[in-house]
Design an enzyme around this catalytic site. Structure first.
Site, PDB file in Angstrom:
ATOM      1  N   ARG A  17       0.827  -1.213   0.000  1.00  0.00           N
ATOM      2  CA  ARG A  17       0.000   0.000   0.000  1.00  0.00           C
ATOM      3  C   ARG A  17       0.867   1.272   0.000  1.00  0.00           C
ATOM      4  O   ARG A  17       0.931   2.001  -0.986  1.00  0.00           O
ATOM      5  CB  ARG A  17      -0.968  -0.011   1.203  1.00  0.00           C
ATOM      6  CG  ARG A  17      -2.080   1.021   1.109  1.00  0.00           C
ATOM      7  CD  ARG A  17      -1.694   2.432   1.498  1.00  0.00           C
ATOM      8  NE  ARG A  17      -1.214   2.537   2.866  1.00  0.00           N
ATOM      9  CZ  ARG A  17      -0.712   3.649   3.376  1.00  0.00           C
ATOM     10  NH1 ARG A  17      -0.615   4.744   2.634  1.00  0.00           N
ATOM     11  NH2 ARG A  17      -0.266   3.678   4.623  1.00  0.00           N
ATOM     12  N   ASP A  18       1.554   1.522   1.077  1.00  0.00           N
ATOM     13  CA  ASP A  18       2.317   2.774   1.191  1.00  0.00           C
ATOM     14  C   ASP A  18       3.387   2.830   0.101  1.00  0.00           C
ATOM     15  O   ASP A  18       3.707   3.898  -0.433  1.00  0.00           O
ATOM     16  CB  ASP A  18       2.977   2.859   2.579  1.00  0.00           C
ATOM     17  CG  ASP A  18       3.198   4.290   3.046  1.00  0.00           C
ATOM     18  OD1 ASP A  18       2.827   5.219   2.316  1.00  0.00           O
ATOM     19  OD2 ASP A  18       3.758   4.471   4.142  1.00  0.00           O
ATOM     20  N   HIS A 209       5.991   4.421  12.491  1.00  0.00           N
ATOM     21  CA  HIS A 209       6.010   4.324  11.019  1.00  0.00           C
ATOM     22  C   HIS A 209       7.011   5.347  10.495  1.00  0.00           C
ATOM     23  O   HIS A 209       6.736   6.542  10.478  1.00  0.00           O
ATOM     24  CB  HIS A 209       4.579   4.624  10.547  1.00  0.00           C
ATOM     25  CG  HIS A 209       4.361   4.649   9.078  1.00  0.00           C
ATOM     26  ND1 HIS A 209       3.675   3.658   8.411  1.00  0.00           N
ATOM     27  CD2 HIS A 209       4.682   5.560   8.126  1.00  0.00           C
ATOM     28  CE1 HIS A 209       3.601   3.955   7.126  1.00  0.00           C
ATOM     29  NE2 HIS A 209       4.197   5.103   6.919  1.00  0.00           N
ATOM     30  N   HIS A 211       9.740   6.706   7.527  1.00  0.00           N
ATOM     31  CA  HIS A 211      10.282   6.726   6.168  1.00  0.00           C
ATOM     32  C   HIS A 211      11.775   7.035   6.292  1.00  0.00           C
ATOM     33  O   HIS A 211      12.232   7.512   7.329  1.00  0.00           O
ATOM     34  CB  HIS A 211       9.544   7.766   5.312  1.00  0.00           C
ATOM     35  CG  HIS A 211       8.181   7.295   4.908  1.00  0.00           C
ATOM     36  ND1 HIS A 211       7.830   7.031   3.610  1.00  0.00           N
ATOM     37  CD2 HIS A 211       7.080   7.015   5.649  1.00  0.00           C
ATOM     38  CE1 HIS A 211       6.581   6.616   3.563  1.00  0.00           C
ATOM     39  NE2 HIS A 211       6.096   6.601   4.783  1.00  0.00           N
ATOM     40  N   CYS A 242       5.330   9.130  -0.594  1.00  0.00           N
ATOM     41  CA  CYS A 242       3.963   9.619  -0.415  1.00  0.00           C
ATOM     42  C   CYS A 242       3.650  10.618  -1.520  1.00  0.00           C
ATOM     43  O   CYS A 242       4.350  11.620  -1.657  1.00  0.00           O
ATOM     44  CB  CYS A 242       3.790  10.261   0.957  1.00  0.00           C
ATOM     45  SG  CYS A 242       2.157  10.983   1.170  1.00  0.00           S
ATOM     46  N   ASN A 251       9.418   3.911   2.762  1.00  0.00           N
ATOM     47  CA  ASN A 251       9.477   3.476   4.148  1.00  0.00           C
ATOM     48  C   ASN A 251      10.830   2.829   4.414  1.00  0.00           C
ATOM     49  O   ASN A 251      11.517   2.381   3.499  1.00  0.00           O
ATOM     50  CB  ASN A 251       8.419   2.395   4.409  1.00  0.00           C
ATOM     51  CG  ASN A 251       7.012   2.887   4.203  1.00  0.00           C
ATOM     52  OD1 ASN A 251       6.539   2.943   3.091  1.00  0.00           O
ATOM     53  ND2 ASN A 251       6.370   3.266   5.276  1.00  0.00           N
TER      54      ASN A 251
END
Ligand code: COA
Ligand code: ZN
Length: 305
Positions: A17-18, A209, A211, A242, A251
């Site tokens: 997803r990310d 979370h 990055h 993003c 990430n």
């Protein structure tokens, strides 16, 4: 020296997803499903598979329902998806989702650009989503973006982070992912903000979370571990970024995180070589080198032989 760290950690895989939401090359549905399956085979038990957001906002993930339908049911593995509103929840529920993630931001400007809502409006919009999910037995994670630095507003006040994190928990979210969306945080930021949150929020409700824009993600994890946090997000290969935060890198790479945790004697149940192999296949599909250190090492080995 005493070094109190947890003995087990849950790695939440967010690459599908990310990661993939920010890749320019569209990945075919079957390849996404194969990627996710390989990650489950590698021992990842929490995998964020896609997003039920507006298909035009993130066209890369418009096939969320098809991806979920292609995944083998696997005991012990939870496939989740991002959901921005009731419409997204209805789509996710129809696809048989068991865990969703809602998302807001600590920064007003970021929330506006990302989801076209103020933070207060987003909390209001998520209230019925979280309520419906919990009533359906669907578990809920809440992402809190830009907890350290916002690309538009700069440094974020830790009191604001606590306020919004607490509001998400009050809605019924089970876990808040404190997110460094642009990868700008350094260890002292983590001590300051996460340390502050832990004065009010139990540590098992917080995930971190990071990055890796400036290469500080693993250092931040080391601080998170010392603070007693046991859930960390990562993406295989270090995929992504993003679309709403220009310049942000992917990430922290899952295989790099697990390598470090393994060496520290912290159990994750995840196999570094298998994650790296899955990342390598995705790298070939995307046709660009991914940033993970494990992958870079493999290339050096291949080039030297
Ligand atoms: N899935 C599919 N369609 C959706 C939808 C969803 N989750 N949410 C809204 N829509 C549709 C509505 O049905 C409506 O369609 P219509 O014009 O045919 O009636 C249209 O989109 C506009 O709805 P609205 O509620 O006004 O949404 P919006 O245009 O303000 O968009 C979001 C808000 C949140 C749905 C959108 O900005 C979004 O999906 N953003 C993605 C953000 C993201 O993924 N960021 C990355 C994660 S950090
Ligand atoms: Zn992220």
């Amino acid at each position: 020296m005493r070094f109190d760290i947890p003995s087990r950690v849950t790695v939440v895989e967010v690459g599908p997803r990310d990661g993939l939401q920010n890749e320019k090359i569209p990945v075919p549905t079957a390849d996404k499903a194969a990627f996710i399956t390989a990650l489950a085979d590698a021992g990842l038990t929490q995998i964020e598979t896609s997003s039920f957001v507006h298909p035009q906002a993130v066209p890369q993930l418009a096939d969320a329902a098809e991806v979920l339908a292609s995944l083998p049911a696997r005991p012990g593995v939870t496939y989740s998806a991002l959901v921005p509103n009731t419409k997204g929840y209805e789509r996710a529920k129809e696809a048989g989702i068991k865990r969703i993630a809602v998302f807001t931001a600590a920064s007003e400007t970021f929330a506006k650009r990302n989801i076209n809502m103020t933070v207060a409006e987003s909390l209001e919009a998520f209230a019925p989503v979280v309520r419906a999910a919990r009533a359906d037995g669907v578990s809920v994670r809440g992402y809190l973006s830009t907890c350290f630095v916002c690309p538009f507003e700069g440094d974020i006040n830790k009191r604001r982070v606590l306020e919004v994190a607490q509001a998400l928990l009050d809605l019924g979210v089970q876990e808040v992912a404190i997110s460094d969306t642009i990868g700008a945080a350094v260890p002292s930021d983590v001590v300051e903000t996460v340390g502050f949150l832990l004065q009010s929020i139990p540590r098992e409700r917080i995930a971190l979370h990071f990055h890796d824009t400036y290469g500080t993600a693993l250092a931040n994890v080391a601080i998170g571990l010392q603070l007693g946090i046991t859930t960390f997000d990562a993406s295989a290969g270090g995929l992504g970024g993003c679309p709403f935060a220009p310049g942000a890198a992917g990430n922290l790479a899952t295989e790099d995180l697990v390598y470090m945790l393994d060496r520290m004697g912290i159990h994750t149940g995840v196999n570094v070589a298998k994650v790296t192999a899955a990342a390598e296949r995705m790298q070939s599909l995307l046709g660009r080198r991914l940033p993970s250190r494990q992958l870079q090492r493999l290339h050096r080995v291949a080039e030297s032989t």
